[in-house]
Design a protein around this motif. Structure first.
Motif, PDB file in Angstrom:
ATOM      1  N   CYS A  55       5.688   2.298   3.452  1.00 50.94           N
ATOM      2  CA  CYS A  55       5.687   1.254   2.426  1.00 50.94           C
ATOM      3  C   CYS A  55       7.009   0.507   2.318  1.00 50.94           C
ATOM      4  O   CYS A  55       7.287  -0.130   1.303  1.00 50.94           O
ATOM      5  CB  CYS A  55       5.325   1.878   1.074  1.00 50.94           C
ATOM      6  N   ASP A 107      -4.939   6.485  -1.097  1.00 50.90           N
ATOM      7  CA  ASP A 107      -4.165   5.256  -0.997  1.00 50.90           C
ATOM      8  C   ASP A 107      -4.148   4.523  -2.338  1.00 50.90           C
ATOM      9  O   ASP A 107      -5.137   4.511  -3.071  1.00 50.90           O
ATOM     10  CB  ASP A 107      -4.760   4.331   0.061  1.00 50.90           C
ATOM     11  N   GLU A 141       2.139   6.721   3.048  1.00 51.22           N
ATOM     12  CA  GLU A 141       1.846   5.432   3.682  1.00 51.22           C
ATOM     13  C   GLU A 141       3.167   4.683   3.842  1.00 51.22           C
ATOM     14  O   GLU A 141       3.924   4.538   2.890  1.00 51.22           O
ATOM     15  CB  GLU A 141       0.897   4.614   2.813  1.00 51.22           C
ATOM     16  N   VAL A 201      -3.756   0.801  -3.470  1.00 57.65           N
ATOM     17  CA  VAL A 201      -3.861  -0.511  -2.833  1.00 57.65           C
ATOM     18  C   VAL A 201      -3.704  -1.610  -3.881  1.00 57.65           C
ATOM     19  O   VAL A 201      -4.364  -1.568  -4.927  1.00 57.65           O
ATOM     20  CB  VAL A 201      -5.212  -0.656  -2.117  1.00 57.65           C
ATOM     21  N   ILE A 211       0.838  -1.195   0.000  1.00 51.63           N
ATOM     22  CA  ILE A 211       0.000   0.000   0.000  1.00 51.63           C
ATOM     23  C   ILE A 211       0.875   1.248   0.000  1.00 51.63           C
ATOM     24  O   ILE A 211       1.764   1.410   0.851  1.00 51.63           O
ATOM     25  CB  ILE A 211      -0.934   0.020   1.226  1.00 51.63           C
ATOM     26  N   HIS A 212       0.635   2.125  -0.956  1.00 43.80           N
ATOM     27  CA  HIS A 212       1.266   3.434  -1.025  1.00 43.80           C
ATOM     28  C   HIS A 212       0.165   4.491  -0.884  1.00 43.80           C
ATOM     29  O   HIS A 212      -1.022   4.157  -0.846  1.00 43.80           O
ATOM     30  CB  HIS A 212       2.009   3.622  -2.345  1.00 43.80           C
ATOM     31  N   ALA A 213       0.540   5.758  -0.833  1.00 44.06           N
ATOM     32  CA  ALA A 213      -0.456   6.838  -0.791  1.00 44.06           C
ATOM     33  C   ALA A 213       0.095   8.041  -1.540  1.00 44.06           C
ATOM     34  O   ALA A 213       1.172   8.553  -1.206  1.00 44.06           O
ATOM     35  CB  ALA A 213      -0.806   7.214   0.642  1.00 44.06           C
ATOM     36  N   CYS A 268       4.876  10.002  -0.827  1.00 45.30           N
ATOM     37  CA  CYS A 268       4.092   8.855  -0.388  1.00 45.30           C
ATOM     38  C   CYS A 268       3.793   9.039   1.098  1.00 45.30           C
ATOM     39  O   CYS A 268       4.693   9.320   1.889  1.00 45.30           O
ATOM     40  CB  CYS A 268       4.856   7.558  -0.620  1.00 45.30           C
TER      41      CYS A 268
END
Length: 384
Positions: free
Chosen positions: A241, A214, A239, A216, A201-203, A237
């Protein structure tokens, strides 16, 4: 020694200590004068971000008003009517109307805040009537942008020099917030982003646009923004990761619609040129020179400049049995990755020329002296 312990000397020491306090405080004043005490949201660069900023400000003032209305009378009562001043605790029973009033008022306040907040959230999720759709794919640790329907696709990697990261050079103005290829969009146009991820998961987050979504694996999420004016806008980013999370910036270059049309044509020309060169035969030196750049951008973080990797995390390429096994095996793992490990599949991320170049570089660098060449046609053949 006894004289120093005399009460008169103690008084002198206390006096000098008190005199030193103002001098200490005055010494801090220049530091205070240059300190940054401002604390607020990022300056809005889109209508959506401005709406978020305005709503945040209104709710903050409401919270301040509630704080004053509740705590000022409470502290006043605690101080003025305390037992030490002779006041006695009052005895009283429940009052139905008071309880109704202090229940209704908070409900009305919450509804007053929820109504504009709900409208804003609905607006943030409305990705219809877009002018341009871009697919964003998160990879460890870079972003892939694909302009749907335009045959334009490229990777965006962090371009902060390794010397700055290692502390060998002073940090730049945009340290860890700079990339080799930014996302380019036209000003005043609604840009729809469809997002996913190839691994974890990145954002995708650009605070100036009021957008954070996000990415996903296995799912498609979407968001949108409309930049007000040309400029360079940065994010990252948001999230956690993996170990390279801090090296995954987002840079968006907003240009005029006319400049964007010119940029589109240039990108399509580059794609056509790359396709034309796909069948070309390259010399070892040409491929190694290009491969070194591709390796630095895509492989160096894990396998290190020396090709020795990181023991226990990423395997060494120097003297690798995989590389010595043959070109076909080497091409396959670069194309398809290795399931269950951090080795990503670069088949969709890089062109056949870039893949051929980096494979040739790895096969002829460090302790690998195989002397063979991988041509773009060899990569193309392994894709089938």
């Amino acid at each position: 020694m006894k004289a120093l312990n005399h009460p008169s000397w103690r008084i002198v020491n206390i006096y000098h200590g008190i005199r030193a306090i103002p001098a200490f405080i005055i010494g801090l004043i220049p530091t205070w004068a240059h300190a940054e005490f401002g604390l607020n949201l990022h300056a809005p660069a889109s209508g959506l971000a401005q709406d978020i900023y305005d709503l945040h400000t209104v709710i903050l003032w409401i919270c301040l008003a509630i704080f004053i209305a509740v705590f000022v009378p409470m502290f006043f009562a605690l101080i003025r009517h305390r037992k030490s001043r002779g006041h006695q605790a009052a005895t009283f029973h429940d009052n139905l109307w008071v309880e109704i009033i202090w229940t209704i008022i908070p409900v009305l306040i919450l509804l007053a805040m929820a109504w504009p907040a709900t409208k804003l959230v609905v607006s943030m999720k409305d990705t219809s009537k877009e002018d341009l759709t871009i697919k964003v794919t998160g990879h460890q640790w870079k972003w892939e942008y694909e302009y749907l329907g335009e045959n334009i696709r490229f990777m965006s990697n962090s371009s902060t020099p390794k010397e700055q990261i290692d502390g060998a050079q002073p940090k730049g103005e945009n340290y860890l917030l700079e990339v080799d290829r930014p996302l380019v969009v036209p000003a005043g146009k609604k840009i729809r982003l469809v997002m996913t991820s190839s691994d974890v998961i990145h954002a995708w987050w650009v605070p100036a646009f009021g957008i954070k979504q996000d990415a996903v694996p296995g799912f498609i999420r979407d968001a949108w923004f409309k930049a007000d004016a040309p400029g360079i806008y940065r994010g990252q980013c948001a999230e956690l990761c993996g170990v390279g999370h801090g090296f995954m910036p987002v840079v968006v270059e907003v240009v005029t619609p006319e400049q964007f049309a010119t940029w589109q044509q240039q990108q399509k020309t580059l794609v056509a040129a790359a396709s034309a060169n796909a069948g070309k035969t390259y010399e070892l030196a040409e491929l190694k020179a290009l491969g070194e750049k591709v390796y630095a951008t895509n492989c160096m973080a894990c396998h290190q400049p020396t090709g020795m990797g990181i023991p226990g995390a990423f395997p060494a390429l120097s003297g690798s049995e995989l590389i010595a096994a043959g070109k076909a095996e080497h091409i396959d793992i670069i194309l398809n990755g290795k399931p269950g490990t951090a080795m990503a599949a670069f088949g969709k991320q890089l062109s056949d020329l870039d893949l051929a170049a980096v494979i040739t570089y790895e096969r002829n660098s460090w302790d690998n002296k195989l002397g063979d060449v991988v041509q773009p046609a060899d990569v193309t053949a392994r894709r089938k």
